[in-house]
Design a protein around this motif. Structure first.
Motif, mmCIF file in Angstrom:
data_model
loop_
_atom_site.group_PDB
_atom_site.id
_atom_site.type_symbol
_atom_site.label_atom_id
_atom_site.label_comp_id
_atom_site.label_asym_id
_atom_site.label_seq_id
_atom_site.Cartn_x
_atom_site.Cartn_y
_atom_site.Cartn_z
ATOM 1 N N ALA A 68 46.267 41.838 48.829
ATOM 2 C CA ALA A 68 45.676 42.286 47.567
ATOM 3 C C ALA A 68 44.996 43.640 47.724
ATOM 4 O O ALA A 68 44.942 44.421 46.771
ATOM 5 N N THR A 108 47.874 50.193 42.955
ATOM 6 C CA THR A 108 47.714 50.153 41.503
ATOM 7 C C THR A 108 46.900 51.336 40.996
ATOM 8 O O THR A 108 47.175 51.887 39.925
ATOM 9 N N ASN A 150 54.450 47.995 37.958
ATOM 10 C CA ASN A 150 53.855 46.664 38.042
ATOM 11 C C ASN A 150 53.560 46.132 36.651
ATOM 12 O O ASN A 150 53.676 44.933 36.375
ATOM 13 N N VAL A 176 52.052 39.214 38.896
ATOM 14 C CA VAL A 176 52.309 39.537 40.300
ATOM 15 C C VAL A 176 51.833 38.375 41.170
ATOM 16 O O VAL A 176 50.653 37.987 41.116
ATOM 17 N N VAL A 210 50.922 37.287 44.822
ATOM 18 C CA VAL A 210 50.470 38.034 45.994
ATOM 19 C C VAL A 210 50.319 37.089 47.182
ATOM 20 O O VAL A 210 49.741 35.997 47.052
ATOM 21 N N LEU A 263 40.934 41.131 44.776
ATOM 22 C CA LEU A 263 41.475 40.350 43.669
ATOM 23 C C LEU A 263 40.627 40.503 42.416
ATOM 24 O O LEU A 263 41.156 40.589 41.298
ATOM 25 N N LEU A 270 41.589 43.777 40.804
ATOM 26 C CA LEU A 270 42.872 43.743 40.105
ATOM 27 C C LEU A 270 42.784 43.022 38.762
ATOM 28 O O LEU A 270 43.642 43.181 37.902
ATOM 29 N N ARG A 271 41.738 42.233 38.602
ATOM 30 C CA ARG A 271 41.523 41.523 37.330
ATOM 31 C C ARG A 271 40.493 42.225 36.459
ATOM 32 O O ARG A 271 40.171 41.750 35.372
ATOM 33 N N VAL A 299 47.387 38.398 38.163
ATOM 34 C CA VAL A 299 47.629 38.373 39.604
ATOM 35 C C VAL A 299 47.365 36.956 40.106
ATOM 36 O O VAL A 299 46.312 36.378 39.829
#
Length: 482
Positions: free
Chosen positions: A148, A155, A212, A218, A220, A231, A234-235, A248
């Protein structure tokens, strides 16, 4: 959730990795998860245009033979340029080849009744397939086989480069700030991402990273407690301002299990005779070939440390300092010619040197293994985490290994770096010192405690009711509710 298990026909998941050990291997582990949940799985592959000992030729046949429950489908070959003589970078040619296979992929997907086709899961470099899935109305997801932390950087990187007129190479070791990860030296990013944004290779990578958002989500290969900060990033709606990122799902660690490799190896019997946590295991992955001068330093460091060792040697041909040339030939290393005179005899009571290959998962899970000198590939990193073994980090130049080194040492707290990796040469004194640190010192004891803690968390994540299991079930639910 009805996946056809109680009906007459199961639903089918199609997995689509780019070829190669590092892609097909993790995707195979993902296939097993789908099988465990009652789905049929077909892995779609293309004929590799370049055959080499590390390309996956032979490996895929072995994987297929040992996983009869997975259907392997090779798309019909299409006319391709001679990649070996093309002036273009091989990576660019492979990307173009994958795009050209879109028609064959579409034909294959259309051969599966739509009611049976659950989803298409692609890997990082198969983004052209997103267009095929969109045209057919098939849910498409990305499987990210690295961690991640790497995904968080990938990203955010396009937005960073969009504000620059030059590449990142000129920044050297200047730390870059990304949401969710420790400060990352610019030099530690994937090499192609350091070039000028106008560079064709860098531009191709940027297009891949931006896509993406074109998937439904995704998957992971990590678990929540290992990379919770990445993580969360990414959120976070602020990860890429103005862009809504797909969900994710942390579903790992997806790795091989100890004891499943049918090939018995002499090193396992040797380990049986060693005390618990007494052996340092050295292995640099499938591409970890080192020149003779470096091998001599390793030998001296191990001998001077006084500790037990299990060392997997891959090397370049005699007279060559280019590790890549190792793959131009088959055959095993001549250890007597490579190692210092008398080394094998002097260390025969506490060391074992083997050629080319060892059953890494079995070695890491053996009670005698006390430390792991690793190239920091993500698969190897997860295998060490799941086995509860601290790492001595020696990243090579390939892929995201230097990034993983930062995560292992600064975020996970389960390893230390081998100083000199930035320059590409590590001295005997450094090797001796770090082996002693992990196997003798208080700092090593703390690394062991952290490693055992992560091992426990990795196991819990995969149990029924664990967070990785829950994430996978959430993914299945989300597909059903599309």
């Amino acid at each position: 959730m009805d996946n056809g298990v109680n009906g007459s026909v199961k639903q089918t998941v199609v997995l689509y990795p780019v070829g190669g050990v590092g892609h097909v291997g993790p995707m195979t582990q993902l296939a097993k998860v789908f099988l465990d949940h009652g789905y049929d799985v077909t892995m779609v592959l293309i004929e590799q245009p370049i055959k080499s000992t590390d390309s996956g030729a032979g490996f895929i046949e072995r994987v297929a033979a040992s996983n009869p429950s997975i259907n392997f489908h090779v798309l019909p070959p299409i006319p391709t340029p001679d990649l070996a003589t093309s002036p273009k970078h091989p990576f660019l040619l492979i990307l173009e080849l994958m795009r050209q296979y879109n028609g064959e992929l579409e034909s294959f997907l259309c051969s599966i009744p739509r009611a049976r086709l659950h989803s298409l899961v692609i890997d990082l470099f198969c983004t052209h397939a997103i267009d095929v899935a969109a045209q057919l109305g098939v849910p498409v997801y990305k499987f990210f086989a690295s961690g991640a932390g790497t995904l968080a950087i990938f990203t955010q990187l396009p937005a960073l480069l969009a504000d620059r007129r030059t590449g990142l190479k000129e920044l050297g070791d200047t730390p870059l700030e990304f949401l969710g990860v420790p400060p990352m030296p610019a030099s530690h990013l994937v090499k192609s991402l350091l070039e000028d944004p106008e560079d064709e290779l860098c531009g191709a990578m940027m297009k891949i990273l931006k896509r993406n958002a074109g998937t439904r989500g995704v998957l992971v290969n990590t678990f929540e407690s290992l990379e919770s900060r990445a993580l969360r990033a990414l959120r976070d709606s602020q990860c890429v301002p103005g862009q809504v990122l797909p969900p994710v799902y942390a579903i790992g660690p997806l790795i091989g299990k100890a004891g499943t490799d049918k090939a018995w190896h002499e090193c396992l019997a040797w380990l049986d005779a060693q005390p618990d946590r007494s052996v340092v295991f050295l292995c640099w992955g499938s591409k970890g070939a080192l020149p003779k001068q470096q091998l001599e330093e390793i030998a001296a460091g191990l001998e001077n440390s006084g500790h037990r060792f299990l060392w997997v040697v891959r090397t370049t041909p005699a007279g060559s300092d280019d590790p890549k040339r190792y793959w131009e030939r088959r055959g095993e290393a001549d250890l007597d010619a490579l190692l210092p005179a008398g080394f094998s005899e002097r260390t025969k009571d506490r060391g074992l040197v083997i050629k080319s290959w060892a059953p890494q998962v079995d070695v890491l899970n053996h009670p005698a293994t006390g430390a792991f000198v690793t190239h920091c590939g993500w698969n190897s990193t997860l295998e060490a985490v799941a086995a509860g073994v601290p790492m001595l980090c020696w990243p090579l130049a390939a892929a995201e290994q230097k990034m993983n080194k930062v995560f292992v040492t600064d975020d996970m707290g389960v390893g230390v770096e081998m100083e000199g990796y930035r320059e590409g040469f590590i001295t005997a004194e450094e090797i001796e010192a770090k082996v002693r640190l992990v196997l003798e010192c208080e700092e090593g004891r703390k690394l062991w405690e952290r490693a055992i803690e992560l091992k426990k968390e990795a196991g819990e994540a995969l149990e029924d009711g664990g967070l990785s299991q829950a994430a996978f079930l959430q993914f299945l639910s989300d597909v059903e509710n599309l």
